[in-house]
Design an enzyme around this catalytic site. Structure first.
Site, PDB file in Angstrom:
ATOM      1  CD  GLN A 246      -1.664  41.127  14.219  1.00 59.48           C
ATOM      2  OE1 GLN A 246      -1.665  40.098  14.885  1.00 59.48           O
ATOM      3  NE2 GLN A 246      -1.174  41.168  12.995  1.00 59.48           N
TER       4      GLN A 246
ATOM      5  CB  SER B 101       3.966  35.892  10.292  1.00 57.13           C
ATOM      6  OG  SER B 101       3.756  36.101  11.677  1.00 57.13           O
TER       7      SER B 101
ATOM      8  CB  CYS C 170      -5.091  53.276  36.797  1.00 60.67           C
ATOM      9  SG  CYS C 170      -5.420  52.537  38.425  1.00 60.67           S
TER      10      CYS C 170
ATOM     11  CG  HIS D 171      -2.336  43.065  19.852  1.00 59.96           C
ATOM     12  ND1 HIS D 171      -1.496  42.510  18.901  1.00 59.96           N
ATOM     13  CD2 HIS D 171      -3.358  42.175  19.997  1.00 59.96           C
ATOM     14  CE1 HIS D 171      -1.995  41.354  18.494  1.00 59.96           C
ATOM     15  NE2 HIS D 171      -3.113  41.132  19.151  1.00 59.96           N
TER      16      HIS D 171
ATOM     17  CB  CYS E 268      -7.069  54.714  42.753  1.00 60.50           C
ATOM     18  SG  CYS E 268      -6.860  53.342  41.591  1.00 60.50           S
TER      19      CYS E 268
ATOM     20  NE  ARG F 172       6.917  39.357  22.386  1.00 60.82           N
ATOM     21  CZ  ARG F 172       5.936  40.248  22.366  1.00 60.82           C
ATOM     22  NH1 ARG F 172       5.396  40.607  21.229  1.00 60.82           N
ATOM     23  NH2 ARG F 172       5.482  40.790  23.477  1.00 60.82           N
TER      24      ARG F 172
ATOM     25  CB  ILE G 263       1.504  48.656  20.740  1.00 53.99           C
ATOM     26  CG1 ILE G 263       3.016  48.407  20.804  1.00 53.99           C
ATOM     27  CG2 ILE G 263       0.719  47.369  20.873  1.00 53.99           C
ATOM     28  CD1 ILE G 263       3.514  47.916  22.139  1.00 53.99           C
ATOM     29  CG  ASP G 264       3.745  51.481  15.781  1.00 54.76           C
ATOM     30  OD1 ASP G 264       2.766  52.068  15.267  1.00 54.76           O
ATOM     31  OD2 ASP G 264       4.253  50.455  15.288  1.00 54.76           O
TER      32      ASP G 264
END
Length: 456
Positions: free
Chosen positions: A268, A365, A296, A288, A326, A198, A270-271
């Site tokens: 934070q 940051s 699901c 996160h 579902c 980002r 997600i890897d």
């Protein structure tokens, strides 16, 4: 500071005539001779009798003898408990009142504690000064907020932009710590080849090729088009994350885990690279979530990410749960814009930081809420903070050490320092956060009275 007696905390703060330190006075009442000692409590101080679990909080000024204080406490307890019917509670109250009565005739020792962040309260006219101690401490972030005065760290921040000079200092903090908490962000993963995704103007900025609206959870839930856009973005990013390997930051903290020093990692990112490095999941708080699994949204069934990624490649652009009862929407188990963190996650992070003896903030940051408030927890407890980051943050002037440089390179150098036979211990100055003596979490100098990264 006798000239300040009688003034309210608000008046003292407005005058600017207050000490930069705080005091905690402890007096041991051991005889009836001292029940006439005088208590001068400002409206910013707390007055306590720990043995009786009695406290007068800030907000009320008191000028009285210890005898008056004890008698008033007894009367208040008796009045408040007239309607008690539970036998165990009545017995407890009777015991407290008995101790107060015995203390008034010199046959029960009690501890009187006066904790004042403005240092204007006192206990005077005691017959035995040896029974009184005064502890000087630096005001915490929380106290400064309550008083409405600026917070200062009480020490000069050690700033480094030279890894070789920073490494020995960082290694000393780590060597002298036993319960390290790491708070980690995107800057750590960048060194494993995972872009921040980002960064404005960057070649790998995902918003150049995808709509940020698709990552808003309400849009994802509302339209097929948004779900397909979201999954397309995730499919483009996932291979880089899947194929990445842990870097020296990840492996260093695996070594700390092996040595028993690592309390928790709050990430934070997600890897899943900390887990790849060998750190067990129970030590890792994925604030996160993780893109290595899919969930699901209806039945909470989990799927392996590679399986769902292959479904994407095979043309399933918005996969659903395969449970015939579902058929709910599937989504990577990560936090999207507008999506709540898992219940209790921030509270758990606060708890582990409070229980730590060192907080290492690295590669973030510190702008994404609410996680960016976590360093305040350490500040409020005077727990040492090391900030290892490229660039500046809002917390730079409040940490013990700030290193401006790549995290992996630094941690590799720190590891080399620690591998040497001897690492020189820190010289402890009379400043906060270096001490592990956490009486009220803030003691500095004791002396006796007479001497944004959802994708990483």
């Amino acid at each position: 500071m006798e000239e300040l007696y009688g003034l309210s905390g608000e008046q003292i703060v407005a005058s600017g005539n207050y000490s930069d330190k705080s005091t905690k006075i402890t007096f041991r009442l051991t005889s009836a001779d001292d029940i006439f000692a005088e208590i001068n409590k400002s409206d910013t101080a707390r007055l306590l009798i720990p043995e009786l679990d009695v406290e007068i909080p800030p907000g009320r000024q008191r000028y009285c003898t210890i005898q008056d204080f004890l008698k008033e406490t007894q009367e208040n307890i008796e009045e408040a408990t007239t309607n008690f019917t539970h036998n165990s509670m009545i017995s407890k109250v009777d015991l407290i009142i008995h101790k107060i009565e015995m203390a008034l005739i010199g046959q029960q020792d009690l501890t009187i504690v006066l904790d004042d962040p403005l240092s204007i309260s006192s206990i005077e006219e005691v017959t035995n000064e040896q029974l009184k101690t005064i502890e000087i401490y630096h005001r915490t972030f929380d106290q400064c907020e309550e008083l409405g005065i600026p917070y200062t760290s009480g020490f000069e921040v050690k700033y480094f932009n030279d890894i070789k000079k920073a490494a020995p200092i960082v290694s000393r903090y780590i060597q002298q710590s036993k319960k390290i908490v790491v708070f980690s962000g995107a800057g750590v993963s960048v060194e494993s080849g995972i872009p921040a995704f980002r960064t404005p103007g960057a070649d790998d900025n995902i918003w150049d090729n995808h709509s940020s609206k698709d990552e808003v959870i309400d849009n994802f839930m509302a339209t097929q088009k948004s779900r397909e856009g979201y999954w397309k973005m995730c499919s483009d990013i996932y291979p880089k994350i899947r194929d990445a390997s842990p870097n020296p930051s990840h492996t260093f903290f695996y070594d700390m885990y092996e040595e028993g020093k690592l309390y928790h990692i709050i990430t934070q990112n997600i890897d899943g690279l900390y887990e790849k490095a060998g750190i067990p999941p129970y030590k890792i708080i994925e604030l996160h979530g993780s893109c290595t699994r899919v969930v699901c949204l209806s039945c909470d069934k989990y799927y392996d990410r590679d399986e769902i990624h292959q479904r994407n490649l095979d043309g399933d652009l918005s996969p659903c749960c395969d449970d015939e009862y579902c058929k709910g929407l599937l989504k990577p188990d990560t936090v999207s814009f507008g999506q709540n963190l898992k219940p209790g996650s921030i509270q758990f992070c606060q708890k582990v930081i409070e229980e730590s003896d060192l907080l290492i903030v690295m590669g973030t940051s510190l702008v994404v809420e609410p996680a960016n408030k976590l360093p305040v927890v350490a500040m409020s407890k005077n727990i040492p903070i090391l900030l290892l980051n490229m660039g500046t943050t809002q917390y730079d002037k409040y940490v013990n050490v700030h290193v401006d440089g790549p995290c992996g390179t630094l941690m590799q150098s720190v590891g080399e320092c620690l591998s040497q036979e001897v690492v020189a211990p820190l010289t402890i100055p009379s400043k906060p956060r270096f001490l592990n003596e956490l009486l009220f979490g803030k003691v500095v100098d004791k002396y006796h009275h007479d001497n944004n990264t959802f994708f990483g």
